[in-house]
Motif scaffolding. Structure first.
Motif, PDB file in Angstrom:
ATOM      1  N   GLU A 263      47.168  46.254  46.900  1.00 46.09           N
ATOM      2  CA  GLU A 263      46.005  46.714  46.159  1.00 46.09           C
ATOM      3  C   GLU A 263      45.128  47.541  47.079  1.00 46.09           C
TER       4      GLU A 263
ATOM      5  N   ASP B 160      50.350  38.934  39.653  1.00 41.34           N
ATOM      6  CA  ASP B 160      49.126  39.706  39.858  1.00 41.34           C
ATOM      7  C   ASP B 160      48.012  38.867  39.238  1.00 41.34           C
TER       8      ASP B 160
ATOM      9  N   ASN C 239      44.780  39.052  39.161  1.00 42.79           N
ATOM     10  CA  ASN C 239      43.728  39.732  38.410  1.00 42.79           C
ATOM     11  C   ASN C 239      44.162  39.987  36.967  1.00 42.79           C
TER      12      ASN C 239
ATOM     13  N   ASP D 274      44.129  37.785  44.976  1.00 46.36           N
ATOM     14  CA  ASP D 274      44.752  38.986  44.416  1.00 46.36           C
ATOM     15  C   ASP D 274      46.128  38.696  43.824  1.00 46.36           C
TER      16      ASP D 274
ATOM     17  N   GLU E 169      45.028  36.780  49.386  1.00 41.11           N
ATOM     18  CA  GLU E 169      43.829  37.598  49.257  1.00 41.11           C
ATOM     19  C   GLU E 169      43.981  38.769  50.218  1.00 41.11           C
TER      20      GLU E 169
END
Length: 88
Positions: free
Chosen positions: A23, A41, A43, A57, A76
């Motif tokens: 990301e 994923d 998110n 993340d 993360e």
């Protein structure tokens, strides 16, 4: 693929999975992480499942073949580079 990992894929849904954890130019190396594995994923998945709050993340799931243990690794991403942690 392992039955447990298949169940994770089904619950999370294909559109919330990814092949790698990256990301904004940051990427977590998957070198040495055994197959089969599932990368979520977080998110996308949390939004799709209407889960509010802070989250990492990506979430990595894999089986350790010798023991058959499921490993769950929250990831993360930050603006630094880490290839290996503690010999993993």
């Amino acid at each position: 693929m392992n039955e447990i990992l298949e169940e994770i894929q089904n619950k999370v849904r294909q559109e919330n999975l990814c092949d790698s954890c990256e990301e904004s130019g940051c990427k977590a190396s998957m070198d040495g992480v055994p197959f089969p594995r599932v990368i979520v994923d977080a998110n996308r998945a949390f939004e799709a499942h209407q889960i509010a709050g802070k989250r990492c993340d990506c979430i990595l799931f894999f089986m350790e073949s010798a023991e058959g243990s499921l490993f769950t690794v929250p990831i993360e991403l930050k603006n630094t580079k880490v290839d290996r942690i503690g010999g993993v």
